[in-house]
Design an enzyme around this catalytic site. Structure first.
Site, PDB file in Angstrom:
ATOM      1  N   LYS A  15       0.852  -1.194   0.000  1.00 28.33           N
ATOM      2  CA  LYS A  15       0.000   0.000   0.000  1.00 28.33           C
ATOM      3  C   LYS A  15       0.886   1.241   0.000  1.00 28.33           C
ATOM      4  CE  LYS A  15      -4.566   0.330   0.298  1.00 28.33           C
ATOM      5  NZ  LYS A  15      -5.376  -0.432  -0.674  1.00 28.33           N
ATOM      6  N   THR A  60      -3.602  -5.552  -0.079  1.00 29.93           N
ATOM      7  CA  THR A  60      -3.040  -4.238   0.259  1.00 29.93           C
ATOM      8  C   THR A  60      -3.961  -3.522   1.250  1.00 29.93           C
ATOM      9  OG1 THR A  60      -4.033  -2.963  -1.543  1.00 29.93           O
ATOM     10  CG2 THR A  60      -1.956  -4.109  -2.024  1.00 29.93           C
ATOM     11  N   ASP A  61      -5.251  -3.859   1.208  1.00 25.43           N
ATOM     12  CA  ASP A  61      -6.183  -3.284   2.179  1.00 25.43           C
ATOM     13  C   ASP A  61      -5.821  -3.736   3.600  1.00 25.43           C
ATOM     14  OD1 ASP A  61      -8.706  -1.703   2.448  1.00 25.43           O
ATOM     15  OD2 ASP A  61      -9.344  -3.561   3.435  1.00 25.43           O
ATOM     16  N   PHE A 172      30.580  32.234  -7.472  1.00 27.58           N
ATOM     17  CA  PHE A 172      30.814  31.138  -8.426  1.00 27.58           C
ATOM     18  C   PHE A 172      31.707  31.656  -9.540  1.00 27.58           C
ATOM     19  CE2 PHE A 172      29.530  28.176 -11.914  1.00 27.58           C
ATOM     20  CZ  PHE A 172      30.071  27.044 -11.336  1.00 27.58           C
ATOM     21  N   ARG A 189      26.351  36.433  -4.928  1.00 25.73           N
ATOM     22  CA  ARG A 189      25.082  36.081  -5.588  1.00 25.73           C
ATOM     23  C   ARG A 189      24.099  35.583  -4.550  1.00 25.73           C
ATOM     24  NH1 ARG A 189      26.053  30.041  -8.400  1.00 25.73           N
ATOM     25  NH2 ARG A 189      26.826  29.099  -6.479  1.00 25.73           N
ATOM     26  N   VAL A 253      27.853  25.357  -4.970  1.00 29.14           N
ATOM     27  CA  VAL A 253      26.955  24.420  -4.293  1.00 29.14           C
ATOM     28  C   VAL A 253      27.730  23.137  -3.978  1.00 29.14           C
ATOM     29  CG1 VAL A 253      24.839  23.077  -4.527  1.00 29.14           C
ATOM     30  CG2 VAL A 253      24.935  25.393  -5.458  1.00 29.14           C
ATOM     31  N   GLN A 254      28.577  22.711  -4.917  1.00 26.14           N
ATOM     32  CA  GLN A 254      29.343  21.480  -4.727  1.00 26.14           C
ATOM     33  C   GLN A 254      30.169  21.545  -3.442  1.00 26.14           C
ATOM     34  OE1 GLN A 254      28.822  23.028  -7.663  1.00 26.14           O
ATOM     35  NE2 GLN A 254      29.077  21.672  -9.419  1.00 26.14           N
ATOM     36  N   ASN A 280      19.988  24.180  -7.687  1.00 26.76           N
ATOM     37  CA  ASN A 280      20.438  25.567  -7.575  1.00 26.76           C
ATOM     38  C   ASN A 280      19.327  26.433  -8.149  1.00 26.76           C
ATOM     39  OD1 ASN A 280      21.884  27.915  -7.357  1.00 26.76           O
ATOM     40  ND2 ASN A 280      23.557  27.303  -8.717  1.00 26.76           N
ATOM     41  N   HIS A 282      17.954  29.474  -9.264  1.00 27.00           N
ATOM     42  CA  HIS A 282      18.597  30.722  -9.660  1.00 27.00           C
ATOM     43  C   HIS A 282      17.720  31.953  -9.400  1.00 27.00           C
ATOM     44  CE1 HIS A 282      21.551  28.137 -11.465  1.00 27.00           C
ATOM     45  NE2 HIS A 282      20.671  27.609 -12.293  1.00 27.00           N
TER      46      HIS A 282
HETATM   47  O1  LIG Z   1      27.382  26.461  -7.468  1.00 28.87           O
HETATM   48  C1  LIG Z   1      27.274  26.299  -8.689  1.00 28.87           C
HETATM   49  N1  LIG Z   1      27.693  25.140  -9.256  1.00 28.87           N
HETATM   50  C2  LIG Z   1      27.608  24.897 -10.598  1.00 28.87           C
HETATM   51  O2  LIG Z   1      28.014  23.824 -11.086  1.00 28.87           O
HETATM   52  C3  LIG Z   1      27.026  25.912 -11.405  1.00 28.87           C
HETATM   53  N2  LIG Z   1      26.762  26.019 -12.738  1.00 28.87           N
HETATM   54  C4  LIG Z   1      26.190  27.231 -12.937  1.00 28.87           C
HETATM   55  O3  LIG Z   1      25.794  27.645 -14.061  1.00 28.87           O
HETATM   56  N3  LIG Z   1      26.065  27.899 -11.760  1.00 28.87           N
HETATM   57  C5  LIG Z   1      26.578  27.102 -10.790  1.00 28.87           C
HETATM   58  N4  LIG Z   1      26.707  27.280  -9.441  1.00 28.87           N
END
Ligand SMILES: O=c1[nH]c(=O)c2[nH]c(=O)[nH]c2[nH]1
Length: 321
Positions: A15, A60-61, A172, A189, A253-254, A280, A282
């Site tokens: 379920k 499943t009931d 970035f 940013r 971000v990575q 991300n 934007h």
């Molecule tokens: O933190 C970021 N990682 C990316 O890989 C990426 N690529 C992008 O266009 N902006 C960003 N910003």
């Protein structure tokens, strides 16, 4: 039945989206949880597909009914990891031909409403607010395929849809520049993401439950820090995630993701892997130069266009060595 062309290579059923709300009254102090539960089974169920043999099918009931019953009788209902383990263990223990249970519990957010009291603001004993779309997600795989007295479990926990944003200390630059590149390097940013976090615990052995007593589900007397039984892991993972997002001077971000994941592993010895999926989201400064209005200097831009799609999507898993 199988023929020369095909055979049943996988089968799992149960379920989905069982919505359950539970209140636990501790006098006038009430505790609540709201869960969306998915409970799926594997076992000797092939003939229900290949021979239309429903004698092997727990409806499943019935799985739904068991979920509600466990929400009533489980002493662990307020904790999604323990509740999922208890439910899954009951399913594989009750039915001899069911060897595995896959239980997912999605916990919706309910927080106590703050109210004025004699000593400042206090939390209301029985009134709650849905303060966000964030969910706590627990996935449990209960494996009784080696015998009902040798049950093991794998548990993955996490968070989804935790929306955050910061207005500076995110940059970035230094990325690949070639004929496809239109993005400008920025030293400032807006960074916003909807955090999707999952972390896996070391597998555990589940003691064989007492036959007659479905309500009984033992938690170890000694709880290893950072283990699946440690109810503080969820709060610690959320805290580290939010604090790192806020305080990291982000190069990407990575890089911020990696930092968060490593901290969760450092703080929780029982956690084996940590994965994030971070869109991300934007926010693009609006070009108003045609009006003679400056809005494009990254650290001074004030008006942005939030863009839902496309978004970046940065994912990774960090594992304990
Ligand atoms: O933190 C970021 N990682 C990316 O890989 C990426 N690529 C992008 O266009 N902006 C960003 N910003």
């Amino acid at each position: 039945m199988s023929d020369e062309l095909s055979y049943l290579s996988a089968a799992r059923y149960g379920k989905d989206k069982v919505r359950v709300f539970r209140v636990v009254r501790e006098g006038t102090w009430h505790h609540i949880v709201e869960y969306n539960v998915q409970a799926l089974l594997e076992g000797d169920i092939e003939t229900s597909y290949t021979e239309a043999d429903n004698s092997v099918v727990v409806a499943t009931d019935s799985i739904k009914n068991i979920t509600y019953y466990m929400a009533k009788v489980s002493p662990h209902v307020l904790n999604p990891e323990r509740f999922a383990l208890h439910l899954g263990t009951h399913l594989v223990s009750k039915y001899s031909h069911i060897h595995k249970a896959f239980v997912t519990v999605e916990q919706l957010r309910w927080s106590r409403i703050p109210v004025p009291g004699d000593q400042g603001t206090t939390e209301h004993p029985h009134s709650f607010i849905r303060d966000g779309d964030e969910k706590r997600i627990v996935k449990v795989e209960i494996d009784a395929s080696k015998g009902k007295d040798k049950i093991t479990a794998k548990v993955t926990s996490g968070i989804s849809d935790l929306l955050v944003l910061k207005t500076t200390e995110s940059a970035f630059s230094g990325f690949v520049r070639d004929k496809y590149t239109t993005l400008k390097e920025v030293d400032d940013r807006i960074l916003s993401t909807s955090i999707d976090l999952t972390y896996t615990f070391s597998p555990i052995d589940i003691p064989k439950p007492a036959d007659a007593d479905v309500e009984q589900f033992d938690v170890p007397s000694e709880i290893a820090p950072g283990s699946v039984w440690d109810t503080s892991v969820a709060a610690s993972a959320r805290k580290v995630t939010l604090e790192t997002f806020a305080s990291d001077n982000s190069a990407s971000v990575q890089a911020t993701l990696y930092r968060m994941a490593r901290l969760i592993l450092t703080q929780n010895p029982g956690v084996q892997t940590v994965s994030y999926a971070l869109p991300n989201k934007h926010y693009i400064p609006v070009d108003m130069s045609y009006l003679g209005v400056e809005n494009l200097v990254p650290s001074q831009a004030e008006v942005f266009m939030p863009v839902a799609a496309p978004s970046g999507l940065i994912t990774a898993t960090v594992s304990r060595k």
